[in-house]
Design a protein around this motif. Structure first.
Motif, PDB file in Angstrom:
ATOM      1  N   LYS A 168      36.748   1.663-104.090  1.00  0.00           N
ATOM      2  CA  LYS A 168      37.601   2.604-105.010  1.00  0.00           C
ATOM      3  C   LYS A 168      36.937   3.152-106.255  1.00  0.00           C
ATOM      4  O   LYS A 168      37.152   4.285-106.943  1.00  0.00           O
ATOM      5  CB  LYS A 168      38.809   1.930-105.408  1.00  0.00           C
ATOM      6  N   GLN A 211      34.785   5.933-105.449  1.00  0.00           N
ATOM      7  CA  GLN A 211      35.633   6.984-104.444  1.00  0.00           C
ATOM      8  C   GLN A 211      34.941   7.433-103.004  1.00  0.00           C
ATOM      9  O   GLN A 211      35.083   8.544-102.457  1.00  0.00           O
ATOM     10  CB  GLN A 211      35.966   8.340-105.201  1.00  0.00           C
ATOM     11  N   ILE A 270      37.584  12.287-102.405  1.00  0.00           N
ATOM     12  CA  ILE A 270      37.148  11.019-101.613  1.00  0.00           C
ATOM     13  C   ILE A 270      36.137  11.221-100.218  1.00  0.00           C
ATOM     14  O   ILE A 270      36.333  12.383 -99.695  1.00  0.00           O
ATOM     15  CB  ILE A 270      38.309  10.293-101.156  1.00  0.00           C
TER      16      ILE A 270
END
Length: 418
Positions: free
Chosen positions: A303, A306, A348
């Motif tokens: 996370k 990304q 992402i």
């Protein structure tokens, strides 16, 4: 402990000792049309144990520890499957209940020792007072308007360690140590004087099972009930072995490989619920068929950076392109990448990966290009197809991390740093 002889899954059958291959054929582990072994686990016969490690495993000097990792990995995999492990080929983990029962019994013995039979004995003026029995059976003396009892009914708990159940347990623990000591512990288990001095139980297996059933009906503590049930299971399991041949393992280690990687890479369990599912149009109405949706092997995410990696655990030797995954496996990864993209925003980064067992990088990546290029350094790829990156992860290291409940953070970083 029996002698350990080491081999690898996918070994060419002709390279095995003739006696071993004949016994494995006799037990159905080698099919007539197979030229390579398809088995990972333990084959015990004639006083020795043949250990079949995962494909591409590097056998180190500490062979006993490697065998321990495999034994405990199969145990954890089997234990995680609450309803057993079934597929179109039947039970994929042969002898899984033998592993589970043996390890559970040995761990119970290390923690709690031998079984103790508890008897409640009636007594007078000793132990726990039983006032209702005292009042009903004895006449008190009255002093200052208060009754005084010279004799007080009571009870005591007496622990009896030299029982038939303890003898059965001791005999089974001795058998487990002989058969699986190194496999359970990772090193030779030293002699236990207290255990060796316990007499052998009386009667045959049926007599012992009958005794354990009676003892079970008289037991109330959770530990005693679980122990007696495990003792019964061990007797029943081992009584069914064929001519002293014991098989523990699987012909489908790819299932274990995927499960282990999912754990050590910290795969996201619920991600498949986010993926698109098929709908069928019938009578002007779209019908969702969620159970027929896509199911990826492993999804891991970073996370902070990304990134999402779609990982397919592939139990291939993958030493050359010829023994690597084929077109159907590539197509699945292409569609998984597309499906995952539909669930996230454009910022992402999505990558796709194969993870093979091995210690040496052989294949770098898989691409799709125009036909007819042959073997070339100036490759022309089809840009609409994503690259599938190839990784090799030492199966011994995977098993060690798996049984120790560790996350392989460095390997996760390697996957993301492509």
């Amino acid at each position: 402990m029996s002698n350990l002889q080491f081999y690898r899954d996918r070994t060419i059958i002709s390279q095995l000792p003739n006696e071993l291959s004949c016994k494995m054929r006799e037990m159905g582990l080698i099919a007539p049309d197979h030229y390579k072994v398809r088995f990972c686990g333990f084959f015990s016969c004639s006083g020795s144990i043949s250990v079949f490690l995962p494909v591409n495993s590097a056998i180190t000097d500490n062979e006993e520890l490697v065998a321990h990792y495999l034994f405990q990995s199969l145990n954890r995999y089997y234990s995680d499957k609450l309803t057993g492990i079934q597929d179109t080929d039947g039970d994929t983990l042969i002898g899984g209940n033998v592993i589970f029962t043996s390890i559970s019994l040995f761990e119970d013995y290390i923690k709690n020792g031998l079984y103790v039979r508890r008897h409640k004995l009636r007594s007078v003026n000793k132990g726990k007072t039983n006032w209702s029995r005292t009042i009903s059976r004895h006449m008190p003396f009255i002093s200052d308007s208060s009754p005084i009892y010279l004799d007080i009914e009571s009870s005591q708990i007496k622990n009896i360690s030299d029982s038939e159940t303890a003898r059965i347990q001791a005999e089974i623990i001795r058998d487990i140590k002989k058969r699986f000591g190194v496999l359970i512990n990772g090193e030779e288990i030293h002699s236990d004087v207290n255990l060796e001095d316990i007499p052998i139980p009386s009667g045959d297996k049926e007599t012992q099972l009958a005794h354990l059933n009676r003892e079970l009906s008289l037991s109330y503590s959770e530990r005693d009930i679980n122990l007696i049930r495990l003792l019964k299971q061990y007797i029943e399991n081992m009584d069914g072995t064929n001519n002293n041949i014991l098989i523990i393992g699987t012909r489908h280690f790819q299932n274990v490989w995927e499960s282990m990687l999912h754990k050590v890479l910290l795969g996201e369990k619920a991600y498949n619920q986010k993926l698109p599912v098929p709908y069928y149009l019938q009578n002007s109405k779209y019908h969702e068929v969620a159970e027929k949706g896509q199911r990826t092997d492993i999804i891991i995410s970073d996370k902070f950076h990304q990134q999402i990696a779609v990982v397919d655990a592939k139990y291939y030797s993958a030493l050359t392109p010829k023994d690597a995954p084929g077109w159907p496996d590539l197509v699945k990864q292409f569609f998984y990448e597309k499906a995952v993209k539909s669930t996230v925003n454009r910022d992402i980064k999505i990558t796709t990966h194969f993870v093979f067992p091995g210690v040496e990088q052989k294949l770098i990546s898989a691409h799709v290009g125009k036909r007819g290029q042959g073997d070339t350094h100036s490759f022309i790829g089809e840009l609409e197809y994503p690259v599938i990156y190839c990784h090799y992860f030492d199966p011994i290291a995977v098993m060690e991390a798996y049984i120790k409940h560790k996350i392989c953070s460095e390997f996760r970083k390697q996957i993301f740093n492509v």
